[in-house]
Design a protein around this motif. Structure first.
Motif, PDB file in Angstrom:
ATOM      1  N   THR A 189      -8.193  -6.074   7.794  1.00 22.09           N
ATOM      2  CA  THR A 189      -7.134  -5.082   7.905  1.00 22.09           C
ATOM      3  C   THR A 189      -6.295  -5.304   9.156  1.00 22.09           C
ATOM      4  O   THR A 189      -5.278  -4.650   9.335  1.00 22.09           O
ATOM      5  N   GLY A 232      -5.353  -7.481   3.788  1.00 14.66           N
ATOM      6  CA  GLY A 232      -4.408  -6.395   3.600  1.00 14.66           C
ATOM      7  C   GLY A 232      -3.009  -6.705   4.087  1.00 14.66           C
ATOM      8  O   GLY A 232      -2.753  -7.757   4.701  1.00 14.66           O
ATOM      9  N   ASN A 258       0.857  -1.165   0.000  1.00 15.72           N
ATOM     10  CA  ASN A 258       0.000   0.000   0.000  1.00 15.72           C
ATOM     11  C   ASN A 258       0.904   1.230   0.000  1.00 15.72           C
ATOM     12  O   ASN A 258       2.120   1.094  -0.021  1.00 15.72           O
ATOM     13  N   HIS A 259       0.324   2.412   0.038  1.00 15.39           N
ATOM     14  CA  HIS A 259       1.117   3.640   0.076  1.00 15.39           C
ATOM     15  C   HIS A 259       0.747   4.469   1.296  1.00 15.39           C
ATOM     16  O   HIS A 259      -0.389   4.449   1.759  1.00 15.39           O
TER      17      HIS A 259
END
Length: 184
Positions: free
Chosen positions: A160, A142, A112-113
């Motif tokens: 998550t 995730g 992810n960023h």
């Protein structure tokens, strides 16, 4: 409120692909032709190809046509696990235990960023599925998440955070809805 523009070049931090350009190119075409296209329906051949590209694959693993695997050299699948036409975007390691199931169109994404950083820095984290874990159809896991032993992430749910053992999780973000009781 002060607004700041994102840099044109994203910060990849310490990210390493882990393979030569030639290996990446060969994998790209192998993935598109044999895996993603679904042209090769024979699981044992797909397993051999994964091993040739550095994946650690146990015995009696089933790989279904239509699967997408970003980097097989960052993939470990233990015995008797089953992967449908899912999407493994493994910028970091993905470790799948024994007797796991990843259902149709499930997504495991290890990157992810950092949206709070002007460099939009890449963040990666490994995903671990312990023995007996089940990822339902169209569910998403995730970066940095561990699905503990025999936990279930139900259809369309998003994990998550780590899922506790022998529990069933549902929703976005996934919350525990009940215990998983396995009967003989």
């Amino acid at each position: 409120m002060l607004k700041t523009q994102l840099h044109k070049n994203f910060d990849t931090g310490n990210f390493k692909i882990g393979a030569s350009k030639l290996k990446q190119l060969l994998w790209y075409f192998t993935n598109v032709f044999f895996f993603k296209s679904g042209i090769m329906p024979i699981s044992s051949i797909l397993v051999v190809l994964l091993r040739l590209f550095g994946a650690k694959v146990g015995k009696e693993v089933r790989i279904k046509p239509g699967i997408y695997i970003k980097y097989p050299w960052k993939l470990e699948i233990d015995d008797f696990s089953w992967l449908a036409d899912c999407y493994l975007d493994n910028l970091d390691e993905i470790k799948i235990g024994k007797n796991c199931c990843i259902s149709q169109q499930a997504v495991l994404i290890t990157g992810n960023h950092n949206y709070t950083n002007t460099k939009f820095s890449l963040i990666t984290g490994p995903i671990v599925l312990e023995d007996g874990a089940w990822i339902g159809a169209r569910a998403t896991v995730g970066p940095g998440v561990t699905i503990h032993s025999h936990a279930v992430l139900t259809m369309g749910s998003v994990a998550t955070k780590n899922l506790m053992p022998y529990a069933i999780y549902h929703g976005t973000p996934a919350i525990q809805v009940k215990d998983r009781v396995i009967k003989a």
